[in-house]
Write an enzyme that holds these catalytic residues in place. Structure first.
Site, PDB file in Angstrom:
ATOM      1  N   ASP A  10     -14.933  -5.338 -33.439  1.00 47.60           N
ATOM      2  CA  ASP A  10     -14.045  -4.728 -32.657  1.00 47.60           C
ATOM      3  C   ASP A  10     -15.111  -3.461 -31.920  1.00 47.60           C
ATOM      4  O   ASP A  10     -14.958  -2.426 -32.132  1.00 47.60           O
ATOM      5  CB  ASP A  10     -12.918  -3.783 -33.482  1.00 47.60           C
ATOM      6  CG  ASP A  10     -13.682  -2.910 -34.479  1.00 47.60           C
ATOM      7  OD1 ASP A  10     -12.996  -1.862 -34.815  1.00 47.60           O
ATOM      8  OD2 ASP A  10     -14.687  -3.151 -34.862  1.00 47.60           O
ATOM      9  N   ASP A  15     -20.652  -2.129 -34.416  1.00 48.24           N
ATOM     10  CA  ASP A  15     -20.511  -3.528 -34.303  1.00 48.24           C
ATOM     11  C   ASP A  15     -21.494  -4.148 -33.174  1.00 48.24           C
ATOM     12  O   ASP A  15     -22.075  -5.159 -33.558  1.00 48.24           O
ATOM     13  CB  ASP A  15     -19.043  -3.806 -33.489  1.00 48.24           C
ATOM     14  CG  ASP A  15     -17.881  -3.243 -34.296  1.00 48.24           C
ATOM     15  OD1 ASP A  15     -17.685  -1.932 -34.358  1.00 48.24           O
ATOM     16  OD2 ASP A  15     -17.332  -4.042 -35.041  1.00 48.24           O
TER      17      ASP A  15
HETATM   18  O1  RIB Z   1     -14.791   2.243 -41.214  1.00 52.26           O
HETATM   19  C1  RIB Z   1     -15.966   1.845 -40.304  1.00 52.26           C
HETATM   20  C2  RIB Z   1     -15.384   0.723 -39.700  1.00 52.26           C
HETATM   21  O2  RIB Z   1     -14.244   0.854 -38.609  1.00 52.26           O
HETATM   22  C3  RIB Z   1     -16.630   0.018 -38.752  1.00 52.26           C
HETATM   23  O3  RIB Z   1     -16.632  -1.320 -38.554  1.00 52.26           O
HETATM   24  C4  RIB Z   1     -16.514   0.620 -37.228  1.00 52.26           C
HETATM   25  O4  RIB Z   1     -16.971  -0.295 -36.275  1.00 52.26           O
HETATM   26  C5  RIB Z   1     -14.776   0.596 -37.334  1.00 52.26           C
HETATM   27  O5  RIB Z   1     -14.294  -0.737 -36.864  1.00 52.26           O
HETATM   28 CA    CA Z   2     -16.308  -2.519 -36.585  1.00 59.71          CA
END
Ligand code: RIB
Ligand code: CA
Length: 301
Positions: A10, A15
């Site tokens: 996401d 990411d």
């Molecule tokens: O809690 C951290 C996660 O939530 C990570 O993957 C960040 O990219 C969000 O997706």
């Molecule tokens: Ca993420």
């Protein structure tokens, strides 16, 4: 022999760093990237994913757009920094036309499926949809290595970590599917914070990927989002070198109803409940090796 993986992202900043690491580290073959709602609406997470793959020399990796909302609840807003368009050129890459969930069904029912680890670093909606479409996937996916959850304190609420509370129903489907799971949660990611010295070492690698990763880490740190916590890259590092992660087999269930606890990964830490463990829960990480793995992967091209 390279370890084959499929990322499900996401894209937000962490990411993006995880994707660059997965695409370039010599230990991995990044087969494909699925994209989901989460940090931002799908339109933004998809655009950011295409941007980072193209800028990072990974245009060869197919991108499958997936779920644009959770299974049941309304989407969570996500953090403003993680909703931002990444500071990279607009993509010219086009995504695949097949929905990510349908791609996961086709891929994991194919001969290549059982040798490919699935690595979600966002809400787990795409895999939940795929499992509902084709329940036989549960016997075909060899392992899930996921940045998700926390057995102590959450980060989105005191109880819940963002990826899980962004779609708790999806996480319930995935955690109860019987697929081996390695959970890289907040207790691990909090131990692996990147320091400004680490970022300087990353820049000194002087490769396009290392520069992009350093810029993104500075971008999310400067905006006060992560304080050096590059959550998703920890899950990819655990795929590259599993021994850097210390895990404990636990029974983990997903809370769906609690006013204060919805989205919690409820872990039987002591084993007192005598229920069969379903998750290898990360309890520690070798931070030094994590940094070295990042430099190896991002400094390789
Ligand atoms: O809690 C951290 C996660 O939530 C990570 O993957 C960040 O990219 C969000 O997706
Ligand atoms: Ca993420």
């Amino acid at each position: 022999m390279k370890r084959k993986i499929i990322l499900d992202v996401d894209t937000g900043g962490d990411d993006a760093v995880a994707t660059l690491l997965a695409g370039h580290h010599p230990a991995l073959e990044l087969v494909a990237v699925a994209v989901t709602h989460g940090n931002a609406p799908l339109t933004i997470t998809l655009d950011n994913t295409l941007r980072v793959l193209e800028a990072g020399g990974l245009s060869r990796v197919p991108v499958y757009p997936g779920a644009d909302r959770p299974l049941v609840a309304d989407p969570l807003p996500g953090d403003a920094v993680q909703r931002a368009i990444l500071p990279l050129p607009a993509p010219t890459l086009a995504p695949q036309t097949q929905h990510a969930a349908l791609f996961l069904v086709d891929y994991y029912m194919s001969l290549d499926g059982p040798s490919t680890i699935y690595a979600p670093t966002g809400p787990q909606t795409n895999l939940a949809l795929a499992l509902r479409l084709e329940p036989r996937l549960a016997a075909r996916i060899p392992r899930i290595v996921t940045m998700a959850g926390a057995y102590l304190e959450g980060n989105c609420t005191p109880s819940a970590e963002f990826n899980v509370v962004a779609d708790p129903e999806a996480a319930r489907v995935v955690f109860n599917a019987g697929i081996p799971i390695t959970m890289v949660g907040l207790e691990v990611t909090g131990q692996a914070r990147i320091t400004p010295h680490d970022v300087a070492r990353m820049r000194a690698c002087n490769t396009p990927s290392a520069r992009i990763a350093a810029d993104i880490i500075d971008f999310i740190n400067t905006a006060g989002w992560s304080a050096g916590e590059i959550y998703d890259a920890c899950a990819v590092a655990a795929l590259i070198e599993p021994p850097i992660l210390t895990t404990k087999a636990m029974r983990v269930d997903i809370e769906l109803r609690g006013e204060l606890t919805r989205g919690r990964t409820v872990a039987d830490i002591s084993g007192r409940q005598k229920k069969e463990p379903n998750v290898d829960v990360g309890v520690g990480i070798n931070r030094g090796r994590f940094i070295e793995i990042m430099l190896e992967g991002l400094g390789s091209v």
